[in-house]
Design an enzyme around this catalytic site. Structure first.
Site, PDB file in Angstrom:
ATOM      1  N   GLU A 286      37.543  41.903  43.959  1.00 51.66           N
ATOM      2  CA  GLU A 286      38.715  41.012  43.990  1.00 51.66           C
ATOM      3  C   GLU A 286      38.348  39.598  44.473  1.00 51.66           C
ATOM      4  O   GLU A 286      38.795  38.618  43.921  1.00 51.66           O
ATOM      5  CB  GLU A 286      39.777  41.646  44.909  1.00 51.66           C
ATOM      6  CG  GLU A 286      41.046  40.853  45.108  1.00 51.66           C
ATOM      7  CD  GLU A 286      41.982  40.826  43.896  1.00 51.66           C
ATOM      8  OE1 GLU A 286      41.712  41.522  42.914  1.00 51.66           O
ATOM      9  OE2 GLU A 286      42.969  40.075  43.938  1.00 51.66           O
ATOM     10  N   THR A 427      50.195  34.639  29.410  1.00 51.61           N
ATOM     11  CA  THR A 427      49.270  35.029  30.475  1.00 51.61           C
ATOM     12  C   THR A 427      49.188  36.543  30.620  1.00 51.61           C
ATOM     13  O   THR A 427      48.245  37.063  31.198  1.00 51.61           O
ATOM     14  CB  THR A 427      49.667  34.379  31.819  1.00 51.61           C
ATOM     15  OG1 THR A 427      48.589  34.541  32.741  1.00 51.61           O
ATOM     16  CG2 THR A 427      50.918  35.015  32.407  1.00 51.61           C
TER      17      THR A 427
END
Ligand code: NAG
Ligand code: NAG
Ligand code: NAG
Length: 437
Positions: A286, A427
């Site tokens: 992440e 997106t």
């Protein structure tokens, strides 16, 4: 994927769904997440089933329901924009009484990633209010106050609802900012005449990113990441979310026919995928850091060496993790998709296949796919794997879709290397038909 039965089943489910209420009373929902996941999904399905997938529609009435539901949803969501500046409150409640939660500010991701869906809805329905609401909010990002930001095109992260002014100057492509930049160039793809100002902002942001955020790790000067601007200096840290930058540079370069942007996007896409290749599990974390090789833009305090535990890993990989989670995110794959569509070079397909096999091996569980708590260890068997008991909708909508499209035949909804797109991906990877000329 041409599955007529599944399309029919989904259309019937949507027709039965009440998009003006949440299951629980007083449940706050996000304007941004609801727009990109639900509104975008409904509009994209409508565009695809009116165009290249028309043959899958058994009852045209059910297809038209998609647009009716999109309007019902947007009408309910529209209360979010009722603020002094027009910058929306990201959190609203539908029932029992529609209201805003009352946040004082909102991020440029949540404000700046509405305009494509809401403009498309206006174009499809003829109700111009939707586009006007989203574009009024967007104007505060295109003309940022207070003036005097240091890096042209790169804006801060949080904007106040009462006057539309920025609260900070934390800039970069990470969470809170990422898809604002992505949408600047996608609005230009949607209509290059009406949204030329959006393109100018994207070019300014892209040039500043190349000049002030691009950074090479000391141990792997062949890699290029984009750092984050904090307190007047570039901090060598990045994230899975930020790896969307490669795809955005490639898309912008194709649309503007500028090879400099395409080449830089390919360099970023390759570098962010190297994060996957170097990770013990084969999946990127992440968040991560590195030591900047250049040290001109970076303050010494921000350019700290890796902790002891990661020193030897950093020597070969060029990064170390600061958050080892993986929640099935798409951005690195999304950049591989754009790189393949731009170049046709099968190396990108080979990497996508490698990533697909790893994801299938590590995240698949009975009945779905799970996030992972730590991709920086190599599990010695299934019991070893610490799973996150959640499958986000973007796993299907984006990660798997981009993987599929890298290997799918050419089609009118695919990204085109000559820049003459007929569709633009939101997106959330929902393709929308661009404005007819
Ligand atoms: C147009 O959209 C606005 C915003 O949701 C809504 O308030 C209005 O009722 C709509 N107009 C029509 C004619 O549907
Ligand atoms: C950042 O740099 C600018 C110009 O050098 C200066 O005016 C400003 O005070 C600095 N801000 C911070 C937070 O250091
Ligand atoms: C492409 O963009 C770069 C960076 O903005 C610029 O320096 C260059 O002149 C552009 N090239 C063309 C052919 O427009």
């Amino acid at each position: 994927m041409n599955e007529a039965e599944i399309v029919d089943k989904i259309l019937r489910q949507i027709a039965k769904t009440d998009f003006s209420a949440t299951a629980e009373n007083n449940q706050a929902i996000s304007l941004f997440e609801t727009t990109i996941r639900y509104l975008g999904g409904l509009l994209s399905a409508y565009d695809l089933l009116s165009g290249p997938f028309k043959h899958l529609v058994k009852e045209p009435r059910l297809r038209d329901t998609l647009l009716e539901k999109a309007q019902i949803l947007a009408n309910s969501l529209s209360i979010a924009f009722d603020t002094p500046s027009g910058v929306p409150d990201d959190e609203i409640i539908f029932n029992p009484k529609p209201r805003q939660v009352g946040n004082p500010d909102n991020s440029i991701t949540c404000i700046g990633t509405l305009v494509l869906e809401w403009t498309r809805l206006s174009d499809l329905t003829g109700n111009l209010t939707y586009a006007a609401l989203a574009q009024r909010a967007q104007a505060h990002l295109l003309h940022p106050k207070p003036e005097g930001f240091r890096l042209p095109g790169l804006v801060g992260t949080y904007v106040r609802l009462n006057d539309g002014a920025f609260e900070d100057y934390q800039a970069g492509w990470g969470g809170g900012s990422d898809s604002y930049y992505e949408y600047l160039i996608k609005m230009y793809a949607y209509d290059p005449v009406s949204f030329v100002e959006y393109k100018d902002s994207w070019v300014a942001a892209a040039e500043s990113s190349m000049k002030y955020l691009a950074s090479h790790p000391t141990t792997r000067t062949d890699l290029t990441f984009l750092g984050e601007f904090r307190g007047n200096s570039t901090v060598p840290m990045s994230s899975h979310l930020a790896s969307v930058c490669g795809g955005s540079f490639i898309l912008g370069g194709l649309l503007l026919q500028n090879q400099t942007f395409v080449d830089f996007g390919l360099e970023l896409s390759k570098s962010y995928y190297e994060v996957y290749r170097q990770s013990p599990s084969g999946i990127g974390p992440e968040e991560f850091r590195w030591v900047d090789d250049h040290q001109e833009l970076t303050k010494a305090a921000a350019n700290r060496p890796p902790p002891k535990k990661w020193r030897s890993f950093y020597e070969t990989s060029g990064y170390w993790p600061t958050n080892g989670e993986f929640i099935l995110r798409p951005e690195t794959i999304e950049s591989l998709y754009h790189a393949y569509r731009a170049t046709g070079d099968q190396q990108w397909q080979a990497w996508a296949w490698e990533a697909f096999e790893t994801l299938n091996l590590r995240t698949r569980v009975e009945g779905g796919f799970s996030g992972l708590h730590n991709v920086m260890t190599k599990p010695h068997g299934d019991k070893d794997v610490q799973r996150i008991d959640k499958m986000e909708s973007f796993w299907l909508a984006e990660t798997l879709k981009y993987l599929y499209l890298i290997f799918a035949d050419d089609a009118e909804y695919q990204v085109r290397s000559d820049g003459r797109m007929k569709y633009v991906f939101t997106t959330e990877a929902h393709p929308l038909r661009i404005r007819h000329k």
